[in-house]
Design a protein around this motif. Structure first.
Motif, PDB file in Angstrom:
ATOM      1  N   ALA A   1       0.866  -1.181   0.000  1.00 16.72           N
ATOM      2  CA  ALA A   1       0.000   0.000   0.000  1.00 16.72           C
ATOM      3  C   ALA A   1       0.897   1.223   0.000  1.00 16.72           C
ATOM      4  CB  ALA A   1      -0.908   0.017   1.221  1.00 16.72           C
ATOM      5  N   MET A   2       0.560   2.202  -0.820  1.00 22.49           N
ATOM      6  CA  MET A   2       1.250   3.487  -0.846  1.00 22.49           C
ATOM      7  C   MET A   2       0.218   4.526  -0.412  1.00 22.49           C
ATOM      8  SD  MET A   2       3.216   5.446  -4.018  1.00 22.49           S
ATOM      9  CE  MET A   2       3.365   3.909  -4.869  1.00 22.49           C
ATOM     10  N   TYR A   3       0.601   5.413   0.494  1.00 21.08           N
ATOM     11  CA  TYR A   3      -0.381   6.319   1.079  1.00 21.08           C
ATOM     12  C   TYR A   3       0.294   7.577   1.605  1.00 21.08           C
ATOM     13  CZ  TYR A   3       1.541   4.111   5.226  1.00 21.08           C
ATOM     14  OH  TYR A   3       2.414   3.638   6.168  1.00 21.08           O
ATOM     15  N   GLY A   4      -0.534   8.561   1.947  1.00 21.07           N
ATOM     16  CA  GLY A   4      -0.016   9.805   2.509  1.00 21.07           C
ATOM     17  C   GLY A   4      -1.127  10.816   2.651  1.00 21.07           C
ATOM     18  N   ALA A   5      -0.732  12.074   2.651  1.00 19.12           N
ATOM     19  CA  ALA A   5      -1.697  13.160   2.785  1.00 19.12           C
ATOM     20  C   ALA A   5      -2.674  13.130   1.613  1.00 19.12           C
ATOM     21  CB  ALA A   5      -0.977  14.501   2.834  1.00 19.12           C
ATOM     22  N   GLY A   6      -3.924  13.429   1.901  1.00 20.54           N
ATOM     23  CA  GLY A   6      -4.936  13.469   0.847  1.00 20.54           C
ATOM     24  C   GLY A   6      -4.616  14.563  -0.157  1.00 20.54           C
ATOM     25  N   ARG A   7      -4.796  14.252  -1.418  1.00 18.32           N
ATOM     26  CA  ARG A   7      -4.518  15.213  -2.487  1.00 18.32           C
ATOM     27  C   ARG A   7      -5.751  16.023  -2.863  1.00 18.32           C
ATOM     28  NH1 ARG A   7      -1.961  10.819  -6.455  1.00 18.32           N
ATOM     29  NH2 ARG A   7      -3.714   9.713  -5.563  1.00 18.32           N
ATOM     30  N   TYR A   8      -6.876  15.736  -2.214  1.00 28.30           N
ATOM     31  CA  TYR A   8      -8.139  16.397  -2.538  1.00 28.30           C
ATOM     32  C   TYR A   8      -8.715  16.976  -1.248  1.00 28.30           C
ATOM     33  CZ  TYR A   8      -7.270  13.413  -6.522  1.00 28.30           C
ATOM     34  OH  TYR A   8      -6.676  12.791  -7.574  1.00 28.30           O
ATOM     35  N   GLY A   9      -8.051  17.986  -0.697  1.00 27.46           N
ATOM     36  CA  GLY A   9      -8.412  18.560   0.595  1.00 27.46           C
ATOM     37  C   GLY A   9      -9.867  18.961   0.719  1.00 27.46           C
ATOM     38  N   SER A  10     -10.451  19.419  -0.369  1.00 29.47           N
ATOM     39  CA  SER A  10     -11.841  19.865  -0.311  1.00 29.47           C
ATOM     40  C   SER A  10     -12.798  18.705  -0.045  1.00 29.47           C
ATOM     41  CB  SER A  10     -12.226  20.557  -1.618  1.00 29.47           C
ATOM     42  OG  SER A  10     -12.089  19.657  -2.705  1.00 29.47           O
ATOM     43  N   ALA A  11     -12.332  17.475  -0.221  1.00 27.38           N
ATOM     44  CA  ALA A  11     -13.184  16.307   0.008  1.00 27.38           C
ATOM     45  C   ALA A  11     -13.384  16.028   1.498  1.00 27.38           C
ATOM     46  CB  ALA A  11     -12.588  15.081  -0.678  1.00 27.38           C
ATOM     47  N   GLY A  12     -12.540  16.590   2.351  1.00 28.73           N
ATOM     48  CA  GLY A  12     -12.689  16.403   3.788  1.00 28.73           C
ATOM     49  C   GLY A  12     -11.995  15.178   4.349  1.00 28.73           C
ATOM     50  N   TYR A  13     -11.137  14.548   3.555  1.00 26.31           N
ATOM     51  CA  TYR A  13     -10.393  13.377   4.026  1.00 26.31           C
ATOM     52  C   TYR A  13      -8.910  13.750   4.044  1.00 26.31           C
ATOM     53  CZ  TYR A  13     -14.784  11.113   2.992  1.00 26.31           C
ATOM     54  OH  TYR A  13     -16.116  10.783   2.962  1.00 26.31           O
ATOM     55  N   ALA A  14      -8.311  13.712   5.222  1.00 23.20           N
ATOM     56  CA  ALA A  14      -6.930  14.168   5.366  1.00 23.20           C
ATOM     57  C   ALA A  14      -5.919  13.174   4.810  1.00 23.20           C
ATOM     58  CB  ALA A  14      -6.619  14.452   6.833  1.00 23.20           C
ATOM     59  N   GLY A  15      -6.266  11.884   4.793  1.00 19.49           N
ATOM     60  CA  GLY A  15      -5.353  10.855   4.301  1.00 19.49           C
ATOM     61  C   GLY A  15      -5.861  10.223   3.027  1.00 19.49           C
ATOM     62  N   GLU A  16      -4.933   9.612   2.290  1.00 20.45           N
ATOM     63  CA  GLU A  16      -5.321   8.951   1.047  1.00 20.45           C
ATOM     64  C   GLU A  16      -4.492   7.695   0.832  1.00 20.45           C
ATOM     65  OE1 GLU A  16      -5.612   9.858  -3.761  1.00 20.45           O
ATOM     66  OE2 GLU A  16      -5.164  11.496  -2.385  1.00 20.45           O
ATOM     67  N   ILE A  17      -5.159   6.647   0.409  1.00 17.41           N
ATOM     68  CA  ILE A  17      -4.480   5.447  -0.067  1.00 17.41           C
ATOM     69  C   ILE A  17      -4.286   5.688  -1.561  1.00 17.41           C
ATOM     70  CG2 ILE A  17      -4.626   2.947  -0.436  1.00 17.41           C
ATOM     71  CD1 ILE A  17      -4.483   3.636   2.528  1.00 17.41           C
ATOM     72  N   TYR A  18      -3.051   5.876  -1.974  1.00 16.42           N
ATOM     73  CA  TYR A  18      -2.777   6.142  -3.389  1.00 16.42           C
ATOM     74  C   TYR A  18      -2.873   4.861  -4.204  1.00 16.42           C
ATOM     75  CZ  TYR A  18      -0.545  10.242  -1.202  1.00 16.42           C
ATOM     76  OH  TYR A  18      -0.266  11.345  -0.435  1.00 16.42           O
ATOM     77  N   GLU A  19      -2.376   3.768  -3.635  1.00 17.37           N
ATOM     78  CA  GLU A  19      -2.429   2.460  -4.302  1.00 17.37           C
ATOM     79  C   GLU A  19      -2.443   1.380  -3.235  1.00 17.37           C
ATOM     80  OE1 GLU A  19       0.997   1.890  -6.834  1.00 17.37           O
ATOM     81  OE2 GLU A  19       0.520   3.642  -8.052  1.00 17.37           O
ATOM     82  N   ILE A  20      -3.180   0.320  -3.517  1.00  8.77           N
ATOM     83  CA  ILE A  20      -3.112  -0.886  -2.704  1.00  8.77           C
ATOM     84  C   ILE A  20      -3.311  -2.069  -3.638  1.00  8.77           C
ATOM     85  CG2 ILE A  20      -5.554  -0.709  -2.019  1.00  8.77           C
ATOM     86  CD1 ILE A  20      -4.670  -2.058   0.684  1.00  8.77           C
TER      87      ILE A  20
END
Length: 172
Positions: free
Chosen positions: A75-94
């Protein structure tokens, strides 16, 4: 019969070759017939071992899951790239190796990445999936992901729809 040894750990520089091969195998299995062939092969060709080693050296968050010492997924993850969505984290790939799917490794890996996102201060998370990747959509939905947005990926030969799934910070 003893239980299989499952280990989740941070990906390292030494994992470059294994991650490159794993990505090629899992990406083809997940996206063959969905992403146009030439585009899929180009995506895979870019993910050489050095690409992965550069990501690790730059501090990209990658967790790998091993089953009996064999790299079974990541899994690759980090800070959410879509801040306006209201989710601070993001799973980029799993991705989980096709031969290792259906035994709970993906669930364990997703939970570990979510816990690490929270540890990093990224509460609530999101992940994208291609709408035509039905197995991936079912996986995310079964683990509590709720669809909150759709968008398009435009390739020269085909336009694909993708779905954003989210988990609220207080969602179990």
């Amino acid at each position: 019969m003893p239980a299989a040894e499952i280990k989740i750990r941070s990906g390292g520089i030494a994992d470059g070759e294994g991650l490159s091969a794993l990505y090629a195998e899992t990406c083809r299995a997940a996206h063959q017939g969905i992403i146009p062939h030439a585009n899929l092969e180009l995506m895979i060709a870019k993910r050489v071992p050095e690409w992965w080693q550069r990501l690790v050296a730059q501090g990209t968050h990658i967790l790998v899951i091993e089953l009996e010492g064999t790299l079974a997924g990541y899994a690759m993850y980090g800070a959410g790239r879509y801040g306006s969505a209201g989710y601070a984290g993001e799973i980029y790939e799993i991705y989980i190796r096709p031969t290792h799917q259906g035994v709970g490794l993906g669930s364990r890996l997703l939970a570990a990445a979510r816990a690490d996102l929270a540890r990093l201060g990224h509460h609530g998370m999101m992940a994208w999936s291609l709408a035509d990747a039905e197995q991936a959509c079912r996986f995310l939905e079964a683990r509590g992901g709720r669809e909150f947005a759709r968008s398009e990926l435009i390739y020269p030969a085909r336009t694909l729809e993708r779905i954003a799934y989210g988990w609220a910070a207080d969602q179990g």
